[in-house]
Design a protein around this motif. Structure first.
Motif, PDB file in Angstrom:
ATOM      1  N   PRO A 127      -7.957   2.658  19.708  1.00  0.00           N
ATOM      2  CA  PRO A 127      -7.489   2.703  18.368  1.00  0.00           C
ATOM      3  C   PRO A 127      -7.841   1.263  17.738  1.00  0.00           C
ATOM      4  CG  PRO A 127      -5.748   2.797  19.853  1.00  0.00           C
ATOM      5  CD  PRO A 127      -6.823   3.006  20.617  1.00  0.00           C
ATOM      6  N   HIS A 140       0.987  -1.030  -0.085  1.00  0.00           N
ATOM      7  CA  HIS A 140      -0.101   0.008   0.017  1.00  0.00           C
ATOM      8  C   HIS A 140       0.869   1.203   0.016  1.00  0.00           C
ATOM      9  CE1 HIS A 140      -3.520  -2.597   0.850  1.00  0.00           C
ATOM     10  NE2 HIS A 140      -2.478  -3.141   1.721  1.00  0.00           N
ATOM     11  N   SER A 199      -0.816   5.873   4.090  1.00  0.00           N
ATOM     12  CA  SER A 199      -2.195   5.882   3.621  1.00  0.00           C
ATOM     13  C   SER A 199      -2.847   4.973   4.835  1.00  0.00           C
ATOM     14  CB  SER A 199      -2.570   5.030   2.416  1.00  0.00           C
ATOM     15  OG  SER A 199      -2.085   3.719   2.404  1.00  0.00           O
ATOM     16  N   GLN A 200      -4.107   5.126   4.814  1.00  0.00           N
ATOM     17  CA  GLN A 200      -5.161   4.407   5.733  1.00  0.00           C
ATOM     18  C   GLN A 200      -4.749   2.717   5.809  1.00  0.00           C
ATOM     19  OE1 GLN A 200      -9.017   5.446   5.720  1.00  0.00           O
ATOM     20  NE2 GLN A 200      -8.833   7.463   6.079  1.00  0.00           N
ATOM     21  N   GLU A 201      -4.625   2.364   4.715  1.00  0.00           N
ATOM     22  CA  GLU A 201      -4.444   0.780   4.478  1.00  0.00           C
ATOM     23  C   GLU A 201      -3.084   0.299   5.155  1.00  0.00           C
ATOM     24  OE1 GLU A 201      -6.601  -1.580   3.930  1.00  0.00           O
ATOM     25  OE2 GLU A 201      -8.339  -0.040   3.649  1.00  0.00           O
ATOM     26  N   LEU A 245      -1.435   2.177   7.408  1.00  0.00           N
ATOM     27  CA  LEU A 245      -1.445   2.222   8.721  1.00  0.00           C
ATOM     28  C   LEU A 245      -2.105   1.146   9.362  1.00  0.00           C
ATOM     29  CD1 LEU A 245      -0.556   4.112  11.369  1.00  0.00           C
ATOM     30  CD2 LEU A 245      -2.944   5.152  10.908  1.00  0.00           C
ATOM     31  N   ILE A 246      -3.378   0.449   8.730  1.00  0.00           N
ATOM     32  CA  ILE A 246      -3.980  -0.524   9.318  1.00  0.00           C
ATOM     33  C   ILE A 246      -3.111  -1.893   9.475  1.00  0.00           C
ATOM     34  CG2 ILE A 246      -5.908  -1.832   9.028  1.00  0.00           C
ATOM     35  CD1 ILE A 246      -7.619   0.607   8.171  1.00  0.00           C
ATOM     36  N   HIS A 247      -2.461  -1.911   8.116  1.00  0.00           N
ATOM     37  CA  HIS A 247      -1.715  -3.375   8.064  1.00  0.00           C
ATOM     38  C   HIS A 247      -0.323  -3.261   8.710  1.00  0.00           C
ATOM     39  CE1 HIS A 247      -4.889  -3.918   4.816  1.00  0.00           C
ATOM     40  NE2 HIS A 247      -4.692  -4.959   5.001  1.00  0.00           N
ATOM     41  N   TYR A 295     -10.186   0.863  15.191  1.00  0.00           N
ATOM     42  CA  TYR A 295     -10.140   1.222  13.975  1.00  0.00           C
ATOM     43  C   TYR A 295      -9.059   0.331  13.219  1.00  0.00           C
ATOM     44  CZ  TYR A 295      -7.831   3.965  10.241  1.00  0.00           C
ATOM     45  OH  TYR A 295      -7.414   4.672   8.905  1.00  0.00           O
ATOM     46  N   PHE A 296      -8.171  -0.274  14.000  1.00  0.00           N
ATOM     47  CA  PHE A 296      -7.186  -1.132  13.196  1.00  0.00           C
ATOM     48  C   PHE A 296      -8.058  -2.478  13.103  1.00  0.00           C
ATOM     49  CE2 PHE A 296      -3.905   1.406  16.032  1.00  0.00           C
ATOM     50  CZ  PHE A 296      -3.702   2.339  14.838  1.00  0.00           C
ATOM     51  N   LYS A 341     -10.910  -2.791  12.283  1.00  0.00           N
ATOM     52  CA  LYS A 341     -12.018  -2.454  11.217  1.00  0.00           C
ATOM     53  C   LYS A 341     -13.204  -3.099  11.828  1.00  0.00           C
ATOM     54  CE  LYS A 341      -9.348  -2.456   7.023  1.00  0.00           C
ATOM     55  NZ  LYS A 341      -9.198  -3.023   5.535  1.00  0.00           N
ATOM     56  N   HIS A 377       0.317  -1.515  11.658  1.00  0.00           N
ATOM     57  CA  HIS A 377       0.353  -0.734  12.963  1.00  0.00           C
ATOM     58  C   HIS A 377       1.300  -1.261  13.863  1.00  0.00           C
ATOM     59  CE1 HIS A 377      -3.119  -3.435  13.581  1.00  0.00           C
ATOM     60  NE2 HIS A 377      -2.781  -3.285  14.876  1.00  0.00           N
TER      61      HIS A 377
END
Length: 379
Positions: free
Chosen positions: A176, A10, A14-16, A18-20, A179-180, A182, A22
């Protein structure tokens, strides 16, 4: 050190991304703090993140004992252990829960609840053992009067303060993680409710110097919650396995009664008999009538809210059980009513069969001749 398998890359920040990543980002920050311990210039700053602050030496009969009190620097320590909690969360998810989920093939809703219960079982079980060890070694169970004697309990042993800092770090990290991970929008309000309740009660006990009472109440709460989430895990693996829910119901009610009784005993009677009843925030003394009433109201309100949700949950379970039983009874009754009809139809078919027997598709009489009349040849 990668905690998650990535099928595709990614874009950076980007958000993706950060999520993948973190957990990897948190691990990198933790490593930076640990490396800072190796250099004299940065060692003092690194210790602010790792060790509890505000230690004081208190003279005792055996010499001196190092105790701790709270302050603003505790926020730095809590921040560091929030990253530790994020890393441990990712480890449990990647190496335990995801592997089990691949075998169970759960739906999306059950998959989300399974992950939630799996994480909380690991945390509640570890916290329960740790809390029991602290309570026993500090002598709070063997001497119940120590829960209110010598209030305010401004100075804390190392293990008590470290336990509270880790508890606050875990429940703050849960925000958090919504959010991480989902989490579905329908699940967020419910999870925010119990996260907020834990933060309010733990921080209240820590800041109001009711840490001894808070340890006992957390032990009771974690016992009931650990059993509940274990019951949910067994239920997701086998929907017919509901025995642990019955055991949890008993433990839950008992823990609520003990929580209310112990709170009234310590706050309503124990602190009321203390001589030092004055509002003095500098010395950490909040032992006033208004303070005791507010704390008791908060505890009673939270326990009443939990009992209401418990009753609602049990009624829903019983309703689903009786609906399922009635549906099974209707199916069984319909099958029983259909059986005689099928049997009578089979009998009528046998009666309508022609007399004689069949041979090569032709009906023969008993003497071997055909039952049909022969046509005579015209002369």
């Amino acid at each position: 050190m990668a905690f998650r398998r990535r099928a595709k890359s990614h874009s950076l920040f980007s958000q993706e991304f950060l999520i993948h990543n973190h957990a990897d980002i948190g691990f990198f920050l933790v490593i930076c703090v640990l490396i800072a311990l190796m250099f004299e210039v940065t060692a003092k700053t690194a210790f602010l993140f790792i060790l509890p602050q505000y230690n004081v030496s208190v003279p005792t009969a055996d010499g001196e004992t190092v105790l701790y009190h709270y302050g603003l620097k505790d926020l730095v320590t809590i921040l560091f252990y929030i990253f530790i909690a994020i890393i441990l969360h990712a480890v449990v998810q990647e190496y335990a829960l995801d592997k089990i989920n691949r075998r169970l093939h759960l739906s999306k809703i059950k998959h989300s609840k399974f992950n939630e219960s799996g994480q909380l079982v690991a945390f509640h079980l570890a916290s329960m053992v740790w809390c029991l060890y602290v309570v026993v070694t500090e002598g709070y169970l063997s001497n119940p009067k120590s829960l209110w004697e010598n209030y305010p309990h401004v100075h804390l042993p190392f293990q008590v303060k470290f336990f509270y800092l880790c508890q606050l770090a875990y429940w703050l990290h849960a925000l958090p993680e919504l959010y991480f991970q989902k989490v579905r929008k329908e699940e967020i309000p419910r999870q925010l409710q119990y996260i907020s309740l834990y933060l309010v009660h733990i921080s209240g006990a820590y800041l109001l110097n009711l840490t001894r009472l808070g340890l006992i109440l957390l032990l009771l709460q974690y016992m009931a919650e650990c059993l509940f989430h274990m019951a949910r895990l067994f239920y997701f693996t086998d929907e017919n396995n509901e025995k642990l829910f019955n055991a949890w119901a008993v433990v839950f009610v008992i823990s609520r009664l003990f929580t209310l009784t112990l709170s009234v005993l310590v706050i309503g009677f124990g602190l009321d008999r203390m001589e030092n009843q004055a509002f003095d925030p500098e010395k950490g003394n909040f032992n006033t009538l208004l303070f005791r009433m507010c704390v008791l109201l908060l505890v009673c309100f939270s326990q009443a809210w939990m009992m209401w949700r418990f009753i609602h949950f049990q009624l829903r379970r019983w309703r689903e059980y009786w609906n399922e039983q009635s549906a099974r009874n209707r199916v069984a009754a319909a099958a029983a009513a259909a059986a005689p009809t099928v049997h009578s139809k089979q009998q009528s078919k046998t009666v309508k069969r022609e007399s004689g027997y069949h041979e090569n598709g032709v009906v023969k009489a008993e003497n071997g001749t055909s039952p049909r009349t022969k046509k005579l040849k015209s002369p």
